[in-house]
Design a protein around this motif. Structure first.
Motif, PDB file in Angstrom:
ATOM      1  N   TYR A   7      18.446  18.162  37.414  1.00  0.00           N
ATOM      2  CA  TYR A   7      20.391  17.677  37.494  1.00  0.00           C
ATOM      3  C   TYR A   7      20.051  16.457  36.404  1.00  0.00           C
ATOM      4  O   TYR A   7      20.813  16.717  35.717  1.00  0.00           O
ATOM      5  CB  TYR A   7      20.811  17.246  38.972  1.00  0.00           C
ATOM      6  N   GLU A   8      18.640  16.174  36.215  1.00  0.00           N
ATOM      7  CA  GLU A   8      18.055  15.393  35.199  1.00  0.00           C
ATOM      8  C   GLU A   8      18.356  15.964  33.960  1.00  0.00           C
ATOM      9  O   GLU A   8      19.592  15.516  32.484  1.00  0.00           O
ATOM     10  CB  GLU A   8      16.994  14.330  35.082  1.00  0.00           C
ATOM     11  N   LEU A   9      17.771  17.391  33.456  1.00  0.00           N
ATOM     12  CA  LEU A   9      17.738  17.945  32.729  1.00  0.00           C
ATOM     13  C   LEU A   9      18.901  18.876  32.543  1.00  0.00           C
ATOM     14  O   LEU A   9      19.528  18.251  31.064  1.00  0.00           O
ATOM     15  CB  LEU A   9      16.501  18.953  32.702  1.00  0.00           C
ATOM     16  N   LEU A  10      20.230  18.925  33.827  1.00  0.00           N
ATOM     17  CA  LEU A  10      21.193  19.641  33.702  1.00  0.00           C
ATOM     18  C   LEU A  10      22.366  18.295  32.763  1.00  0.00           C
ATOM     19  O   LEU A  10      23.388  18.653  32.014  1.00  0.00           O
ATOM     20  CB  LEU A  10      21.859  19.404  35.011  1.00  0.00           C
ATOM     21  N   ALA A  14      24.631  18.208  29.547  1.00  0.00           N
ATOM     22  CA  ALA A  14      26.275  17.954  29.520  1.00  0.00           C
ATOM     23  C   ALA A  14      26.715  16.666  28.744  1.00  0.00           C
ATOM     24  O   ALA A  14      27.413  17.156  27.648  1.00  0.00           O
ATOM     25  CB  ALA A  14      26.189  17.738  31.134  1.00  0.00           C
ATOM     26  N   LYS A  15      25.850  15.843  28.551  1.00  0.00           N
ATOM     27  CA  LYS A  15      26.254  14.886  28.075  1.00  0.00           C
ATOM     28  C   LYS A  15      25.883  15.332  26.684  1.00  0.00           C
ATOM     29  O   LYS A  15      26.609  14.992  25.237  1.00  0.00           O
ATOM     30  CB  LYS A  15      25.255  13.491  27.761  1.00  0.00           C
ATOM     31  N   GLY A  16      24.992  15.783  26.000  1.00  0.00           N
ATOM     32  CA  GLY A  16      25.344  16.228  24.269  1.00  0.00           C
ATOM     33  C   GLY A  16      26.056  17.679  24.409  1.00  0.00           C
ATOM     34  O   GLY A  16      26.454  17.171  22.947  1.00  0.00           O
ATOM     35  N   ILE A  18      29.015  16.555  25.414  1.00  0.00           N
ATOM     36  CA  ILE A  18      30.710  16.198  25.357  1.00  0.00           C
ATOM     37  C   ILE A  18      30.530  14.526  24.234  1.00  0.00           C
ATOM     38  O   ILE A  18      31.735  13.938  24.673  1.00  0.00           O
ATOM     39  CB  ILE A  18      31.209  15.976  26.982  1.00  0.00           C
ATOM     40  N   ASP A  19      29.123  14.395  25.015  1.00  0.00           N
ATOM     41  CA  ASP A  19      29.203  13.124  23.774  1.00  0.00           C
ATOM     42  C   ASP A  19      30.179  13.379  22.036  1.00  0.00           C
ATOM     43  O   ASP A  19      29.896  14.138  21.683  1.00  0.00           O
ATOM     44  CB  ASP A  19      27.742  13.024  22.940  1.00  0.00           C
ATOM     45  N   GLY A  20      31.183  12.061  22.623  1.00  0.00           N
ATOM     46  CA  GLY A  20      31.628  12.304  20.868  1.00  0.00           C
ATOM     47  C   GLY A  20      32.906  12.858  21.062  1.00  0.00           C
ATOM     48  O   GLY A  20      34.095  13.181  19.934  1.00  0.00           O
ATOM     49  N   GLU A  21      33.459  13.345  22.306  1.00  0.00           N
ATOM     50  CA  GLU A  21      34.475  15.200  22.161  1.00  0.00           C
ATOM     51  C   GLU A  21      35.066  13.734  23.293  1.00  0.00           C
ATOM     52  O   GLU A  21      34.519  13.277  24.394  1.00  0.00           O
ATOM     53  CB  GLU A  21      34.262  16.444  22.568  1.00  0.00           C
TER      54      GLU A  21
END
Length: 152
Positions: A7-10, A14-16, A18-21
């Motif tokens: 989950y840490e990797l997932l 996920a952050k990568g 959606i970041d900025g979108e």
């Protein structure tokens, strides 16, 4: 791989994505695909969005066709909204009021998504296995939802 590390990797992935979108539909679509392609033993992953105060409507998802509308308070998704808390269901067939959108689903986890203090949507993940989801899944998926909420 240990679930916590998974989950840490997932969540980093996920952050990568959606970041900025800021478009929630685009983010929901990518998160649904990320979960569906990375989680083992699931057959559906997606979102239902609030449509007014009393109903959820199908949003972006991966898997078989699904129920389009779910009343608040009905089924696992509607219960997650009415109780404003995550539903971790080991056997959906034993859940009173379960809505069977896919007869192959046997367990389910549903996490409310908040925007401005109100339930905005739910993340729904189904599995063909009984008791597929546990506390580590709940914590990992709630963290992912928190990251998504920051884009809303």
């Amino acid at each position: 791989m240990q679930k916590q590390k998974f989950y840490e990797l997932l969540n980093q992935q996920a952050k990568g994505l959606i970041d900025g979108e800021r478009n929630h539909i685009a983010n929901m679509a990518n998160l649904s695909a990320l979960l569906f392609t990375n989680m083992e033993d699931i057959n559906w992953s997606g979102f239902y969005l609030m449509d007014g105060d009393n109903e959820l409507v199908l949003g972006p998802f991966q898997g078989n066709p699904a129920c389009i509308r779910i009343p608040v308070g009905k089924g696992v998704c509607g219960t997650a909204v009415s109780e404003a808390k995550t539903q971790l269901i080991e056997d959906v067939h034993a859940f009173e009021g379960h809505i069977a959108c896919d007869a192959a689903s046997n367990s389910e986890i549903v996490i409310p998504v908040y925007k401005q203090g109100k339930v905005f949507a739910v993340l729904d993940i189904d599995s063909p296995s009984l008791a597929r989801f546990d506390e580590q899944d709940r914590l990992g998926l709630e963290a992912l939802v928190k990251s998504f909420e920051e884009t809303l």
